[in-house]
Each structure stands twice: as structure tokens, then as C-alpha cells.
Motif scaffolding. Structure first.
Motif, PDB file in Angstrom:
ATOM      1  N   GLY A   1       0.797  -1.214   0.000  1.00 14.34           N
ATOM      2  CA  GLY A   1       0.000   0.000   0.000  1.00 14.34           C
ATOM      3  C   GLY A   1       0.831   1.266   0.000  1.00 14.34           C
ATOM      4  O   GLY A   1       0.352   2.322  -0.388  1.00 14.34           O
ATOM      5  N   PHE A   2       2.100   1.164   0.441  1.00 14.20           N
ATOM      6  CA  PHE A   2       2.953   2.349   0.474  1.00 14.20           C
ATOM      7  C   PHE A   2       3.553   2.540  -0.903  1.00 14.20           C
ATOM      8  O   PHE A   2       4.328   1.737  -1.370  1.00 14.20           O
ATOM      9  CB  PHE A   2       4.062   2.157   1.507  1.00 14.20           C
ATOM     10  CG  PHE A   2       5.086   3.257   1.469  1.00 14.20           C
ATOM     11  CD1 PHE A   2       4.745   4.529   1.877  1.00 14.20           C
ATOM     12  CD2 PHE A   2       6.366   3.012   1.028  1.00 14.20           C
ATOM     13  CE1 PHE A   2       5.683   5.545   1.856  1.00 14.20           C
ATOM     14  CE2 PHE A   2       7.296   4.020   1.002  1.00 14.20           C
ATOM     15  CZ  PHE A   2       6.963   5.290   1.410  1.00 14.20           C
ATOM     16  N   ALA A   3       3.183   3.606  -1.585  1.00 13.84           N
ATOM     17  CA  ALA A   3       3.688   3.843  -2.928  1.00 13.84           C
ATOM     18  C   ALA A   3       3.813   5.332  -3.198  1.00 13.84           C
ATOM     19  O   ALA A   3       3.036   5.902  -3.953  1.00 13.84           O
ATOM     20  CB  ALA A   3       2.786   3.179  -3.957  1.00 13.84           C
ATOM     21  N   PRO A   4       4.761   5.993  -2.583  1.00 13.06           N
ATOM     22  CA  PRO A   4       4.892   7.417  -2.816  1.00 13.06           C
ATOM     23  C   PRO A   4       5.454   7.734  -4.186  1.00 13.06           C
ATOM     24  O   PRO A   4       5.471   8.883  -4.589  1.00 13.06           O
ATOM     25  CB  PRO A   4       5.861   7.858  -1.711  1.00 13.06           C
ATOM     26  CG  PRO A   4       6.703   6.662  -1.467  1.00 13.06           C
ATOM     27  CD  PRO A   4       5.763   5.493  -1.637  1.00 13.06           C
ATOM     28  N   GLY A   5       5.948   6.734  -4.888  1.00 17.23           N
ATOM     29  CA  GLY A   5       6.594   6.981  -6.167  1.00 17.23           C
ATOM     30  C   GLY A   5       8.063   7.291  -5.964  1.00 17.23           C
ATOM     31  O   GLY A   5       8.602   7.203  -4.883  1.00 17.23           O
ATOM     32  N   ALA A   6       8.732   7.653  -7.026  1.00 21.11           N
ATOM     33  CA  ALA A   6      10.160   7.939  -6.973  1.00 21.11           C
ATOM     34  C   ALA A   6      10.383   9.391  -6.594  1.00 21.11           C
ATOM     35  O   ALA A   6       9.783  10.292  -7.167  1.00 21.11           O
ATOM     36  CB  ALA A   6      10.813   7.641  -8.314  1.00 21.11           C
TER      37      ALA A   6
ATOM     38  N   ALA B   1       4.879  16.163  10.340  1.00 22.45           N
ATOM     39  CA  ALA B   1       4.001  15.117   9.818  1.00 22.45           C
ATOM     40  C   ALA B   1       4.727  14.343   8.728  1.00 22.45           C
ATOM     41  O   ALA B   1       5.597  14.874   8.035  1.00 22.45           O
ATOM     42  CB  ALA B   1       2.725  15.735   9.266  1.00 22.45           C
ATOM     43  N   ARG B   2       4.389  13.085   8.601  1.00 20.58           N
ATOM     44  CA  ARG B   2       4.990  12.255   7.556  1.00 20.58           C
ATOM     45  C   ARG B   2       4.345  12.601   6.218  1.00 20.58           C
ATOM     46  O   ARG B   2       3.129  12.680   6.104  1.00 20.58           O
ATOM     47  CB  ARG B   2       4.781  10.774   7.882  1.00 20.58           C
ATOM     48  CG  ARG B   2       5.557   9.822   6.995  1.00 20.58           C
ATOM     49  CD  ARG B   2       5.677   8.475   7.693  1.00 20.58           C
ATOM     50  NE  ARG B   2       4.381   8.024   8.160  1.00 20.58           N
ATOM     51  CZ  ARG B   2       3.546   7.295   7.425  1.00 20.58           C
ATOM     52  NH1 ARG B   2       3.869   6.980   6.195  1.00 20.58           N
ATOM     53  NH2 ARG B   2       2.393   6.909   7.918  1.00 20.58           N
ATOM     54  N   ARG B   3       5.184  12.837   5.207  1.00 23.16           N
ATOM     55  CA  ARG B   3       4.641  13.308   3.935  1.00 23.16           C
ATOM     56  C   ARG B   3       4.021  12.188   3.114  1.00 23.16           C
ATOM     57  O   ARG B   3       3.278  12.435   2.178  1.00 23.16           O
ATOM     58  CB  ARG B   3       5.728  14.000   3.118  1.00 23.16           C
ATOM     59  CG  ARG B   3       6.777  13.090   2.514  1.00 23.16           C
ATOM     60  CD  ARG B   3       7.906  13.885   1.899  1.00 23.16           C
ATOM     61  NE  ARG B   3       8.782  14.422   2.933  1.00 23.16           N
ATOM     62  CZ  ARG B   3       9.758  15.306   2.686  1.00 23.16           C
ATOM     63  NH1 ARG B   3       9.950  15.755   1.475  1.00 23.16           N
ATOM     64  NH2 ARG B   3      10.523  15.725   3.683  1.00 23.16           N
ATOM     65  N   TYR B   4       4.329  10.927   3.442  1.00 26.82           N
ATOM     66  CA  TYR B   4       3.766   9.790   2.701  1.00 26.82           C
ATOM     67  C   TYR B   4       2.772   9.052   3.579  1.00 26.82           C
ATOM     68  O   TYR B   4       3.051   8.761   4.731  1.00 26.82           O
ATOM     69  CB  TYR B   4       4.862   8.812   2.255  1.00 26.82           C
ATOM     70  CG  TYR B   4       5.982   9.474   1.478  1.00 26.82           C
ATOM     71  CD1 TYR B   4       5.711  10.300   0.396  1.00 26.82           C
ATOM     72  CD2 TYR B   4       7.315   9.278   1.851  1.00 26.82           C
ATOM     73  CE1 TYR B   4       6.737  10.901  -0.306  1.00 26.82           C
ATOM     74  CE2 TYR B   4       8.344   9.857   1.148  1.00 26.82           C
ATOM     75  CZ  TYR B   4       8.040  10.684   0.073  1.00 26.82           C
ATOM     76  OH  TYR B   4       9.054  11.281  -0.618  1.00 26.82           O
ATOM     77  N   ALA B   5       1.628   8.689   3.032  1.00 23.46           N
ATOM     78  CA  ALA B   5       0.609   7.929   3.774  1.00 23.46           C
ATOM     79  C   ALA B   5       0.592   6.497   3.288  1.00 23.46           C
ATOM     80  O   ALA B   5       0.712   6.228   2.097  1.00 23.46           O
ATOM     81  CB  ALA B   5      -0.763   8.566   3.594  1.00 23.46           C
ATOM     82  N   LEU B   6       0.428   5.584   4.228  1.00 26.46           N
ATOM     83  CA  LEU B   6       0.286   4.182   3.882  1.00 26.46           C
ATOM     84  C   LEU B   6      -1.186   3.869   3.622  1.00 26.46           C
ATOM     85  O   LEU B   6      -2.091   4.580   4.043  1.00 26.46           O
ATOM     86  CB  LEU B   6       0.789   3.286   5.008  1.00 26.46           C
ATOM     87  CG  LEU B   6       2.248   3.443   5.399  1.00 26.46           C
ATOM     88  CD1 LEU B   6       2.613   2.411   6.452  1.00 26.46           C
ATOM     89  CD2 LEU B   6       3.140   3.309   4.198  1.00 26.46           C
ATOM     90  N   ALA B   7      -1.416   2.765   2.938  1.00 29.09           N
ATOM     91  CA  ALA B   7      -2.777   2.322   2.696  1.00 29.09           C
ATOM     92  C   ALA B   7      -3.476   2.122   4.029  1.00 29.09           C
ATOM     93  O   ALA B   7      -2.942   1.543   4.960  1.00 29.09           O
ATOM     94  CB  ALA B   7      -2.768   1.016   1.914  1.00 29.09           C
ATOM     95  N   GLY B   8      -4.714   2.630   4.132  1.00 31.11           N
ATOM     96  CA  GLY B   8      -5.480   2.482   5.359  1.00 31.11           C
ATOM     97  C   GLY B   8      -5.252   3.591   6.351  1.00 31.11           C
ATOM     98  O   GLY B   8      -5.898   3.656   7.384  1.00 31.11           O
ATOM     99  N   GLU B   9      -4.280   4.510   6.062  1.00 39.61           N
ATOM    100  CA  GLU B   9      -4.041   5.642   6.936  1.00 39.61           C
ATOM    101  C   GLU B   9      -4.680   6.879   6.351  1.00 39.61           C
ATOM    102  O   GLU B   9      -4.845   7.009   5.132  1.00 39.61           O
ATOM    103  CB  GLU B   9      -2.528   5.895   7.119  1.00 39.61           C
ATOM    104  CG  GLU B   9      -1.833   4.807   7.898  1.00 39.61           C
ATOM    105  CD  GLU B   9      -0.370   5.169   8.127  1.00 39.61           C
ATOM    106  OE1 GLU B   9       0.254   4.511   8.967  1.00 39.61           O
ATOM    107  OE2 GLU B   9       0.125   6.079   7.463  1.00 39.61           O
ATOM    108  N   ALA B  10      -5.017   7.823   7.191  1.00 40.59           N
ATOM    109  CA  ALA B  10      -5.566   9.089   6.699  1.00 40.59           C
ATOM    110  C   ALA B  10      -4.483   9.836   5.942  1.00 40.59           C
ATOM    111  O   ALA B  10      -3.344   9.892   6.360  1.00 40.59           O
ATOM    112  CB  ALA B  10      -6.068   9.935   7.872  1.00 40.59           C
ATOM    113  N   SER B  11      -4.831  10.419   4.847  1.00 38.57           N
ATOM    114  CA  SER B  11      -3.853  11.159   4.050  1.00 38.57           C
ATOM    115  C   SER B  11      -3.702  12.569   4.574  1.00 38.57           C
ATOM    116  O   SER B  11      -4.516  13.068   5.314  1.00 38.57           O
ATOM    117  CB  SER B  11      -4.293  11.198   2.583  1.00 38.57           C
ATOM    118  OG  SER B  11      -5.552  11.821   2.449  1.00 38.57           O
TER     119      SER B  11
END
Length: 398
Positions: free
Chosen positions: A202-207, A388-398
Motif C-alpha cells: 500500500g505504500f507507494a509514494p513513487g520515486a 508530519a509524515r509526507r507519505y501515507a500508507l494504505a489504510g491511513e488518513a492522508s
């Protein structure tokens, strides 16, 4: 918190370095000095490091100091030149974990050809290029730290994995050398903080692409640090370093000899920080001042303690006693010249003891500096929010 004069409380820090006989100092000495500085409730201590001469690894020494102290911030110098960003962020994150959120790192660069030959990878570069690269390393480190998963229910953070698909879960810093975090495959468990964490797809921030001499594919092998991002400190005395400090530093150190100059540099840094899209209130500016307290109050004379710091080839120097130094600090604070001071003792143990038992005690008595640590992390000491973390994992609030 507010001082009795209506301004914010001072921020105070001290260097632990043995400026003379650097290579002969014992690694036990900085640990004892860190504990002494903690008695005075100082925000943090710094310990220098350089490729130019032999000495102890500052990161390793302050990692040793971490279990011997409980509240004071620990800030080693980390040279970003010739050092892979992946290893930099992993080492600093590890210090933040072993100190339970009290780590920082003072960014520095390596500018000589002799130091470049130690690594054999490239020639020395200009100060402008080196400090631009230092800023890019700081940004890459923050992105790698943000690739971690926050472990729910613990207040700590764990890792996040990339899986097998493309660049999912990767942070990429473009350059000439590539290093991989060695993260396990998707779905493989890993123990972090006493629980099993799976690296989901689910974690896919891209490159994330940042130009530099090294290339890194993340995410980090170390869980996200307790502070989110350990505190970044930059000596902003030089023009090119000042530009980097305005863009990415949490604490900027400036070597100035009078409050008017300090106030002007502070305003310049805050304006540049705002111009780069930052909130200038997220930057603390401390005057870095060498202090020689060996001869006491009678040594204070015009050009030294009695008339303010004296300009020297090594930077501004105060020579006098703890009482006059407290008066100087209070006067600069009243003039809103800086957010605080970073003291560099001429003789570490002697001067640090007189700072803590004399100058700091007087400032505490006048209500200008705290008498205890209200928080447990370096960010809390400095009044800086956890990013705050700039990347959100699947299932986490963005």
C-alpha cells in the motif's frame, strides 16, 4: 514559555569539543561533559567531527552518551560530502532511537582536495556546490525517514517496505552511486518495537528524485525516528551555508560579535526561510560564541567581557567571568538579537562547569532560562513541532 521580560525563554547549548589536543582526548570526557551540561538544563550539546584530522567518531561518542543522559539533546557533526545519504540518515535515526528522541545532526562539508583523496571518488568542489549538496542530503534523509510506518498504539514508528512492484515504497536520490536499503520483500514480517510489521504494497509514494553524488533506493532500513526528523543544525556564518540553513535547518548557528549584527543576520535568515516556503518560526537562530572563563571577572575588559565579544580569526571570543557573561546574554536577549546562545568553551571542563554553575544559574534566577526540562525530546526543548509524515500508507488518513 515566556521569560520575565516578556520574550520567549532563551535556548542555550554548548560544544563539548577539546579544541586543543583533539586527538588526545578520551571518549569518556565528552560523556561526562554532556552530563554536566544536562545539570544546567541546556537544550543540547554539540560534538565536532572532521575528515581533516584523526579523532573519535562524534556519532559513536554521543551514542555512548545517550544512555548516560536522560534529557539533553545530542548533536554530532555529520559531514555530508563523500558520505552516502542512506548511511547518514540511518546513523542519525539510530542515535534518535537510542536517545529516545534527543538527536540532532550538525551538517558540515568537506572542501579540501586532501580530504577528497581519502575517498578517491571525486575532486574537491566549491563551497557553493558542497552546501547545495548538503541541503539535498538533508532533504533525502527526511524523505527516507518519512518512508517509515507509524506503529499504532506505541507512539513510536516502524518501517515500511517497498514490495516487488516498481518503485513502490522507494525513495530515489539520483547520482553516480546506487545503494539499496536491503528491505525485505513485500509481506515479509520484521520485528520493530516488540511487534511484527509487514511491508505492505500500500505504500507507494513513487520515486523521489534529488540530484547528488549518491543514489539511494529506500525505504530506510531503520524505523522512522521518534522525532520524525531529528533536528538539523547548520553553522550559517558563511554565505553558502546560510542559504542552506534558511532552506532546511531547524537551528542556525551564527558567529557575530555585536547584537545589532546578530539581529540583522537573524532577520535575513527568517526572511530567506519564508522565501523558501517555510514558516520562519520553525527556525531557531543561536549566536555561537567562544568563551574563556579562566581568569574570572577581572579579565573582562573593553573588547572582551566588559565591552562585548572580541573579534578573532577563529570567531567572536568572550573573555571574562560567568557573571559578566550572564549580563551580556541578558542584554542581547533584551535586544531581541537571537533566540539563544551556543557556547564554545576554550577549556571544556573548566569553562563548562563555570557556565553551568555560574552563568546558567544566574540566567535561571532572572527567569530567562528554564530550571528543568518540560519535555523529553530535543524538539520539545526547542519548541518545534514533530513534522508530519509526507507519505501515507494504505489504510491511513492522508
Amino acid at each position: 514559555m515566556t521569560a520575565r521580560n516578556g520574550r520567549g525563554l532563551l535556548h542555550l547549548a554548548a560544544a563539548l569539543d577539546e579544541r586543543t589536543a583533539y586527538g588526545a582526548a578520551s571518549p569518556v570526557d565528552p560523556v561526562a561533559r554532556a552530563r554536566l551540561a544536562e545539570r544546567g538544563a541546556l537544550d543540547f550539546v554539540t560534538l565536532g567531527d572532521t575528515f581533516a584530522r584523526p579523532g573519535f567518531d562524534a556519532l559513536a561518542v554521543l551514542s555512548r552518551a545517550a544512555p548516560a543522559t536522560g534529557r539533553i539533546g545530542l548533536v554530532p557533526t555529520v559531514t555530508t560530502t563523500h558520505t552516502a545519504p542512506f548511511h547518514v540518515q540511518a546513523a542519525v535515526a539510530t542515535l534518535d532511537w537510542v536517545s529516545r528522541g534527543r538527536a540532532g545532526w550538525q551538517l558540515d562539508v568537506s572542501a579540501t582536495e586532501g580530504e577528497a583523496r581519502l575517498f578517491g571518488r571525486r575532486h574537491a568542489a566549491s563551497a557553493e556546490d558542497l552546501w547545495r549538496e548538503a541541503g539535498e542530503v538533508a532533504d533525502a534523509a527526511a524523505r527516507l525517514w518519512d518512508s517509515g510506518e507509524e506503529i499504532r498504539g506505541t507512539g513510536r514508528s516502524g518501517g515500511a517496505g517497498g514490495g516487488r512492484g516498481g518503485d513502490a515504497g522507494r525513495v530515489v536520490v539520483d547520482g553516480s552511486r546506487a545503494e539499496d536499503s536491503g528491505r525485505p520483500d513485500e509481506g515479509v514480517g520484521h520485528a520493530v518495537g516488540g511487534r511484527e510489521v509487514a511491508w505492505g504494497a500500500g505504500f507507494a509514494p513513487g520515486a523521489v528524485s534529488v540530484r547528488g553524488p549518491s543514489a539511494v533506493r529506500g525505504p530506510s532500513a531503520v524505523p522512522r525516528p521518534p522525532q520524525g526528523h531529528p533536528i538539523r543544525v547548520v553553522d550559517a556564518t558563511g554565505r553558502h551555508a546560510r542559504r542552506t540553513a534558511a532552506r532546511c535547518a531547524d537551528v542556525a548557528l551564527v558567529q557575530v560579535a555585536d547584537p545589532g549584527q546578530a539581529r540583522a543576520v537573524r532577520a535575513e535568515l527568517r526572511d530567506a526561510a519564508a522565501g523558501s516556503g517555510r514558516d520562519p518560526d520553525g527556525l531557531r537562530v543561536l549566536v555561537s560564541l567562544s568563551v574563556d572563563l579562566g581568569d574570572g571577572e577581572y579579565a573582562a575588559e573593553r573588547g572582551h567581557g566588559g565591552g562585548g565579544p572580541r573579534r578573532t580569526a577563529q570567531g567572536p571570543l568572550y573573555r571574562g567571568g560567568p557573571v559578566d557573561l550572564a549580563e551580556l546574554v541578558a542584554a542581547w536577549h533584551e535586544a531581541d538579537a537571537a533566540d539563544g546562545f551556543h557556547f564554545v568553551p576554550a577549556e571544556p571542563h573548566r569553562d563548562l562547569e563555570r557556565l553551568v554553575n555560574g552563568t546558567v544559574a544566574l540566567l535561571q534566577h532572572r527567569g530567562l532560562f528554564r530550571t528543568f526540562y518540560p519535555g523529553s525530546t530535543l524538539r520539545e526543548h526547542l519548541g518545534l513541532a514533530r513534522p508530519a509524515r509526507r507519505y501515507a500508507l494504505a489504510g491511513e488518513a492522508s
